[in-house]
Scaffold this motif. Structure first.
Motif, PDB file in Angstrom:
ATOM      1  N   ILE A  17     120.239  24.566 -26.980  1.00 27.41           N
ATOM      2  CA  ILE A  17     119.003  25.261 -27.347  1.00 27.41           C
ATOM      3  C   ILE A  17     117.856  24.493 -26.700  1.00 27.41           C
ATOM      4  O   ILE A  17     117.697  23.291 -26.926  1.00 27.41           O
ATOM      5  N   ASN A  18     117.102  25.184 -25.869  1.00 28.96           N
ATOM      6  CA  ASN A  18     116.059  24.564 -25.062  1.00 28.96           C
ATOM      7  C   ASN A  18     114.713  25.161 -25.468  1.00 28.96           C
ATOM      8  O   ASN A  18     114.325  26.219 -24.966  1.00 28.96           O
ATOM      9  N   LEU A  19     114.012  24.494 -26.364  1.00 25.95           N
ATOM     10  CA  LEU A  19     112.754  25.023 -26.891  1.00 25.95           C
ATOM     11  C   LEU A  19     111.676  25.217 -25.827  1.00 25.95           C
ATOM     12  O   LEU A  19     110.993  26.250 -25.844  1.00 25.95           O
ATOM     13  N   PRO A  20     111.492  24.279 -24.877  1.00 25.28           N
ATOM     14  CA  PRO A  20     110.489  24.538 -23.830  1.00 25.28           C
ATOM     15  C   PRO A  20     110.832  25.780 -22.977  1.00 25.28           C
ATOM     16  O   PRO A  20     109.926  26.538 -22.611  1.00 25.28           O
ATOM     17  N   LEU A  21     112.102  25.990 -22.688  1.00 31.34           N
ATOM     18  CA  LEU A  21     112.502  27.179 -21.931  1.00 31.34           C
ATOM     19  C   LEU A  21     112.251  28.443 -22.745  1.00 31.34           C
ATOM     20  O   LEU A  21     111.743  29.441 -22.217  1.00 31.34           O
ATOM     21  N   ILE A  22     112.580  28.419 -24.011  1.00 29.41           N
ATOM     22  CA  ILE A  22     112.344  29.575 -24.877  1.00 29.41           C
ATOM     23  C   ILE A  22     110.852  29.911 -24.897  1.00 29.41           C
ATOM     24  O   ILE A  22     110.459  31.063 -24.718  1.00 29.41           O
ATOM     25  N   LYS A  23     110.027  28.888 -25.076  1.00 25.87           N
ATOM     26  CA  LYS A  23     108.572  29.081 -25.099  1.00 25.87           C
ATOM     27  C   LYS A  23     108.078  29.654 -23.773  1.00 25.87           C
ATOM     28  O   LYS A  23     107.255  30.569 -23.747  1.00 25.87           O
ATOM     29  N   SER A  67     118.011  30.707 -27.888  1.00 27.56           N
ATOM     30  CA  SER A  67     117.763  30.161 -29.229  1.00 27.56           C
ATOM     31  C   SER A  67     119.030  30.148 -30.078  1.00 27.56           C
ATOM     32  O   SER A  67     119.118  29.412 -31.059  1.00 27.56           O
ATOM     33  N   LYS A  68     120.017  30.940 -29.690  1.00 27.49           N
ATOM     34  CA  LYS A  68     121.306  30.977 -30.383  1.00 27.49           C
ATOM     35  C   LYS A  68     122.368  30.149 -29.654  1.00 27.49           C
ATOM     36  O   LYS A  68     123.527  30.119 -30.046  1.00 27.49           O
ATOM     37  N   GLY A  69     121.975  29.515 -28.521  1.00 25.62           N
ATOM     38  CA  GLY A  69     122.890  28.636 -27.793  1.00 25.62           C
ATOM     39  C   GLY A  69     123.701  29.318 -26.709  1.00 25.62           C
ATOM     40  O   GLY A  69     124.783  28.835 -26.368  1.00 25.62           O
ATOM     41  N   TYR A  70     123.164  30.405 -26.133  1.00 26.92           N
ATOM     42  CA  TYR A  70     123.882  31.125 -25.078  1.00 26.92           C
ATOM     43  C   TYR A  70     122.994  31.355 -23.865  1.00 26.92           C
ATOM     44  O   TYR A  70     121.813  31.677 -23.990  1.00 26.92           O
ATOM     45  N   LYS A  71     123.592  31.229 -22.696  1.00 26.83           N
ATOM     46  CA  LYS A  71     122.957  31.609 -21.435  1.00 26.83           C
ATOM     47  C   LYS A  71     123.739  32.810 -20.923  1.00 26.83           C
ATOM     48  O   LYS A  71     124.963  32.761 -20.798  1.00 26.83           O
ATOM     49  N   VAL A  72     123.029  33.901 -20.635  1.00 24.54           N
ATOM     50  CA  VAL A  72     123.679  35.140 -20.227  1.00 24.54           C
ATOM     51  C   VAL A  72     123.274  35.468 -18.794  1.00 24.54           C
ATOM     52  O   VAL A  72     122.092  35.473 -18.455  1.00 24.54           O
ATOM     53  N   LEU A  73     124.274  35.745 -17.956  1.00 22.81           N
ATOM     54  CA  LEU A  73     124.044  35.970 -16.534  1.00 22.81           C
ATOM     55  C   LEU A  73     124.172  37.434 -16.122  1.00 22.81           C
ATOM     56  O   LEU A  73     124.159  37.732 -14.940  1.00 22.81           O
ATOM     57  N   SER A  74     124.270  38.328 -17.070  1.00 25.13           N
ATOM     58  CA  SER A  74     124.490  39.738 -16.774  1.00 25.13           C
ATOM     59  C   SER A  74     123.677  40.604 -17.732  1.00 25.13           C
ATOM     60  O   SER A  74     123.680  40.366 -18.940  1.00 25.13           O
ATOM     61  N   HIS A  75     122.998  41.616 -17.177  1.00 25.96           N
ATOM     62  CA  HIS A  75     122.237  42.536 -18.023  1.00 25.96           C
ATOM     63  C   HIS A  75     123.172  43.254 -18.999  1.00 25.96           C
ATOM     64  O   HIS A  75     122.824  43.456 -20.157  1.00 25.96           O
ATOM     65  N   LEU A  76     124.336  43.634 -18.541  1.00 23.76           N
ATOM     66  CA  LEU A  76     125.288  44.330 -19.402  1.00 23.76           C
ATOM     67  C   LEU A  76     125.772  43.404 -20.519  1.00 23.76           C
ATOM     68  O   LEU A  76     125.834  43.804 -21.687  1.00 23.76           O
ATOM     69  N   CYS A  77     126.070  42.175 -20.170  1.00 20.85           N
ATOM     70  CA  CYS A  77     126.587  41.231 -21.169  1.00 20.85           C
ATOM     71  C   CYS A  77     125.527  40.807 -22.175  1.00 20.85           C
ATOM     72  O   CYS A  77     125.856  40.499 -23.325  1.00 20.85           O
ATOM     73  N   ILE A  78     124.271  40.804 -21.771  1.00 22.10           N
ATOM     74  CA  ILE A  78     123.232  40.460 -22.751  1.00 22.10           C
ATOM     75  C   ILE A  78     123.211  41.516 -23.850  1.00 22.10           C
ATOM     76  O   ILE A  78     123.064  41.206 -25.027  1.00 22.10           O
ATOM     77  N   GLY A  79     123.414  42.764 -23.470  1.00 22.01           N
ATOM     78  CA  GLY A  79     123.494  43.828 -24.473  1.00 22.01           C
ATOM     79  C   GLY A  79     124.679  43.650 -25.395  1.00 22.01           C
ATOM     80  O   GLY A  79     124.575  43.826 -26.613  1.00 22.01           O
TER      81      GLY A  79
END
Length: 136
Positions: A17-23, A67-79
Motif C-alpha cells: 500500500i503506497n499512500l503517496p501514489l494513492i494521493k 489501497s487494498k494492496g493490488y496493482k492491476v495491469l489490465s482494464h478488464l481485470c480492474i473491473g
C-alpha cells in the motif's frame, strides 16, 4: 477473463500500500475531471473528453486497488477485481465505459455529442461515488 485468470496471468499483482501514489493518482484524476468540466466541449472534440474522463475514473480505481494492496495491469481485470472489493460495483456499466474508451483510443471511433455528454456524466458520477465511499 475472470478474477482467477487475471491473477494467474499476473494482470493483478500483490503490492505494498503506497499512500503517496494513492494521493498522486487521486490528484491526477481530479485534475483531469477539472480539465473536462472547464473545457469547451463540442461535436468535434467530445470523444477526446470522453477518453480523458475515463482516464480520470481509471486513476481513482487504481488508487482504490492500491489501497487494498493490488496493482492491476489490465482494464478488464480492474473491473473483475472491483467486483470483489465493491459490494454494489456496476461491472456492466464499467465494462461498457471501458469498451467505449477502447473504441476511441484504439479504433478511432467517435461518439455522438449527446451520448458523449451522458457518458462523461456517468463516469464522473461513478468516480465520485467510489471516491466518497472508499477513498475519502
Amino acid at each position: 477473463m475472470d478474477l482467477k485468470e487475471c491473477f494467474r496471468k499476473e494482470f493483478i499483482k500483490k503490492t505494498k500500500i503506497n499512500l503517496p501514489l494513492i494521493k498522486s493518482l487521486i490528484e491526477m484524476a481530479n485534475i483531469k475531471e477539472i480539465a473536462v468540466k472547464s473545457a469547451n466541449i463540442d461535436k468535434v472534440n467530445i470523444s477526446a473528453y470522453v477518453s480523458l474522463s475515463y482516464d480520470s475514473l481509471r486513476e481513482i480505481l487504481e488508487a482504490l486497488c492500491i489501497s487494498k494492496g493490488y496493482k492491476v495491469l489490465s482494464h478488464l481485470c480492474i473491473g473483475e477485481l472491483l467486483k470483489s472489493i465493491i459490494e454494489d460495483f456496476d461491472f456492466n456499466q464499467f465494462d461498457r465505459l471501458r469498451y467505449i474508451r477502447n473504441g476511441i483510443n484504439y479504433y478511432g471511433e467517435k461518439v455522438d455529442f449527446e451520448q458523449g455528454k451522458e457518458i462523461i456524466n456517468k463516469i464522473f458520477s461513478m468516480k465520485k461515488k467510489i471516491f466518497e465511499k472508499y477513498l475519502k
